[in-house]
Design an enzyme around this catalytic site. Structure first.
Site, PDB file in Angstrom:
ATOM      1  N   ASP A   1       0.861  -1.183   0.000  1.00  0.00           N
ATOM      2  CA  ASP A   1       0.000   0.000   0.000  1.00  0.00           C
ATOM      3  C   ASP A   1       0.894   1.228   0.000  1.00  0.00           C
ATOM      4  OD1 ASP A   1      -3.156   0.491   0.570  1.00  0.00           O
ATOM      5  OD2 ASP A   1      -1.972   2.126   1.423  1.00  0.00           O
TER       6      ASP A   1
ATOM      7  N   PRO B   1       2.298   3.881   4.614  1.00  0.00           N
ATOM      8  CA  PRO B   1       3.126   2.979   5.424  1.00  0.00           C
ATOM      9  C   PRO B   1       2.608   2.744   6.834  1.00  0.00           C
ATOM     10  CG  PRO B   1       4.213   5.106   5.138  1.00  0.00           C
ATOM     11  CD  PRO B   1       3.031   5.108   4.236  1.00  0.00           C
ATOM     12  N   ASP B   2       2.010   3.764   7.455  1.00  0.00           N
ATOM     13  CA  ASP B   2       1.519   3.602   8.820  1.00  0.00           C
ATOM     14  C   ASP B   2       0.325   2.647   8.874  1.00  0.00           C
ATOM     15  OD1 ASP B   2       3.461   5.304   9.784  1.00  0.00           O
ATOM     16  OD2 ASP B   2       2.164   7.073   9.759  1.00  0.00           O
ATOM     17  N   LYS B   3      -0.645   2.854   7.984  1.00  0.00           N
ATOM     18  CA  LYS B   3      -1.805   1.957   7.952  1.00  0.00           C
ATOM     19  C   LYS B   3      -1.374   0.539   7.592  1.00  0.00           C
ATOM     20  CE  LYS B   3      -6.481   1.412   6.154  1.00  0.00           C
ATOM     21  NZ  LYS B   3      -6.413  -0.048   6.109  1.00  0.00           N
TER      22      LYS B   3
ATOM     23  N   ARG C   1      -9.999   7.221  -5.219  1.00  0.00           N
ATOM     24  CA  ARG C   1     -11.367   7.567  -4.823  1.00  0.00           C
ATOM     25  C   ARG C   1     -11.947   8.610  -5.783  1.00  0.00           C
ATOM     26  NH1 ARG C   1     -12.806   5.924   0.293  1.00  0.00           N
ATOM     27  NH2 ARG C   1     -11.129   5.127   1.613  1.00  0.00           N
TER      28      ARG C   1
ATOM     29  N   ARG D   1     -17.406   9.605 -14.018  1.00  0.00           N
ATOM     30  CA  ARG D   1     -16.963   8.216 -13.933  1.00  0.00           C
ATOM     31  C   ARG D   1     -15.817   7.982 -14.926  1.00  0.00           C
ATOM     32  NH1 ARG D   1     -18.610   3.123 -16.167  1.00  0.00           N
ATOM     33  NH2 ARG D   1     -18.409   1.434 -14.654  1.00  0.00           N
TER      34      ARG D   1
ATOM     35  N   ASN E   1     -12.572  -1.619  -9.434  1.00  0.00           N
ATOM     36  CA  ASN E   1     -13.608  -1.271 -10.413  1.00  0.00           C
ATOM     37  C   ASN E   1     -13.232  -0.031 -11.221  1.00  0.00           C
ATOM     38  OD1 ASN E   1     -15.655  -3.265 -10.152  1.00  0.00           O
ATOM     39  ND2 ASN E   1     -16.200  -2.402  -8.164  1.00  0.00           N
TER      40      ASN E   1
ATOM     41  N   ASP F   1     -21.560 -11.100  -8.107  1.00  0.00           N
ATOM     42  CA  ASP F   1     -22.924 -10.888  -8.606  1.00  0.00           C
ATOM     43  C   ASP F   1     -23.681 -12.220  -8.640  1.00  0.00           C
ATOM     44  OD1 ASP F   1     -22.636  -7.995 -10.445  1.00  0.00           O
ATOM     45  OD2 ASP F   1     -20.849  -9.136  -9.907  1.00  0.00           O
TER      46      ASP F   1
ATOM     47  N   ARG G   1     -24.745 -13.255  -5.200  1.00  0.00           N
ATOM     48  CA  ARG G   1     -25.947 -12.500  -4.799  1.00  0.00           C
ATOM     49  C   ARG G   1     -27.189 -13.059  -5.488  1.00  0.00           C
ATOM     50  NH1 ARG G   1     -22.453  -7.061  -5.751  1.00  0.00           N
ATOM     51  NH2 ARG G   1     -21.814  -6.672  -3.577  1.00  0.00           N
TER      52      ARG G   1
ATOM     53  N   HIS H   1     -19.514  -6.474 -15.154  1.00  0.00           N
ATOM     54  CA  HIS H   1     -19.784  -6.313 -13.730  1.00  0.00           C
ATOM     55  C   HIS H   1     -20.355  -4.908 -13.570  1.00  0.00           C
ATOM     56  CE1 HIS H   1     -19.506  -6.347  -9.420  1.00  0.00           C
ATOM     57  NE2 HIS H   1     -18.606  -5.381  -9.402  1.00  0.00           N
TER      58      HIS H   1
ATOM     59  N   THR I   1     -18.366  -1.947   0.493  1.00  0.00           N
ATOM     60  CA  THR I   1     -18.573  -3.391   0.568  1.00  0.00           C
ATOM     61  C   THR I   1     -17.236  -4.027   0.910  1.00  0.00           C
ATOM     62  OG1 THR I   1     -18.104  -3.732  -1.774  1.00  0.00           O
ATOM     63  CG2 THR I   1     -20.393  -3.314  -1.174  1.00  0.00           C
TER      64      THR I   1
END
Length: 364
Positions: A69, A72-74, A116, A123, A155, A183, A186, A210, A265
């Protein structure tokens, strides 16, 4: 951040107690040359990435897992949190680093990292930024694990699986998107809920994108081995096409509902991807609806696109595509779904992505 794992050295002199704690067996034979060390790397330590890592760890599937990631801290916090559960989990070496060298020798690389969406951002703009992110991730994975299988979760998964294929230079059987595997779960849950049976006894697939253009394959659904639609017709049980479409619509809207309630999710996609990892690494040759290079299957032609089809997975990735019977309407919808994905790719200009050993680029 420096990569971390457990250490056998204790005390100010760094005494290595691992060799002295157990008395070695004399004249012991060396490890079998057929013994395999299984390793998975997870790229992205967000909610989805950590749900996948946690689920995989509980299955005793691998010997080593590496987390990567940019924070680094997380990253170190997540690694320590998992390491502290060692007494309750199958023994697995857990590594974490911002440096992709930690992924070296991975059998499977799972990519969940993504940017994000900004306030008011389209989109299309979001997808383009994820393409740029992948141009920094995928070549590094290919460099350190040239024989790995790439499993893309970020995604829009179909377009980004295509991007990963182009950036990696891998054969298409070793680049897979998580696609509609979730999917379909579900879908199976909703049908099982209607019939009051276990979802494991329902065989049903969602294929295609998807996303909103996904296709429910109603014609092949079976429950306990009994074809569902023909059974209803033979029993003269009345059902309408609208009823079926509403169930499919509920599948499409399921993720949006979860996100609206808990902001993201995680658990379902964690179990979904872990099931794919198990099928691949254990060479179980199960059939999953996942995103693959679809050109040439089910009369899909034209541009290279990745979308979900029912495929057999094993240790080398995609082994083959199942010949599931589709009605004319289902086949038409599947081809329409492929066209929608191709249109997105044309807007992004991702068809000009080229592979480079040292870096990636978008051809001008």
């Amino acid at each position: 951040m420096e990569k971390s794992s457990s250490s056998s050295s204790l005390g100010p002199l760094g005494l290595d107690i691992a060799q002295s704690f157990f008395k070695p067996i004399q004249h012991a034979a060396p490890p079998s040359p057929t013994k395999r060390h299984a390793k998975i790397s997870v790229i992205g330590a967000g909610n989805v990435g950590m749900a996948i890592a946690q689920t995989i760890l509980t299955q005793g599937l691998i010997d080593e897992i590496a987390l990567v990631d940019v924070n680094p801290d997380k990253l170190r916090g997540e690694m320590l949190d998992l390491q502290h559960a060692a007494a309750f989990l199958p023994r697995t070496k857990i590594l974490a680093s911002v440096d992709y060298s930690v992924t070296a020798g991975s059998d499977l690389c799972i990519v969940t990292a993504g940017v994000r969406q900004g306030s008011g951002e389209s989109r299309l703009s979001l997808v383009q930024r994820n393409v740029k992110l992948f141009s920094r991730i995928v070549p590094q994975l290919a460099r350190y694990s040239p024989d790995t299988i790439l499993l893309i979760v970020t995604n829009p998964v179909d377009v980004l699986t295509y991007v990963a294929w182009k950036l990696s230079g891998f054969p298409s059987n070793r680049v897979i998107g998580s696609g509609t595997n979730l999917d379909s779960s579900r879908f199976r849950f909703l049908i099982a809920d209607h019939l009051d049976v276990s979802a494991q006894d329902v065989q049903a697939f969602i294929v295609g994108e998807h996303g909103d253009s996904s296709v429910a394959i109603w014609s092949s659904i079976s429950v306990g081995g009994v074809p569902m639609l023909s059974f209803l017709e033979n029993q003269q049980i009345v059902f309408t096409k609208e009823t079926l479409e509403n169930i499919h619509k509920e599948v499409i809207e399921s993720a949006y509902e979860v996100i609206s309630l808990k902001a993201y999710t995680s658990w379902a996609i964690g179990y979904s991807v872990a099931s794919l990892a198990r099928t691949i690494l254990r060479d179980q040759r199960r059939v999953h609806p996942v995103s693959i290079l679809a050109k040439g299957f089910y009369s899909i032609d034209g541009d290279d696109v990745f979308l979900s089809l029912p495929v057999q997975l094993g240790r080398s990735g995609v082994l083959g595509v199942a010949n599931v019977h589709l009605t004319d309407e289902e086949a038409h919808r599947l081809r329409d779904s492929a066209k929608i994905i191709a249109e997105v790719q044309s807007q992004l200009n991702v068809t000009n992505l080229v592979f480079s050993d040292n870096n990636s680029s978008i051809a001008s």
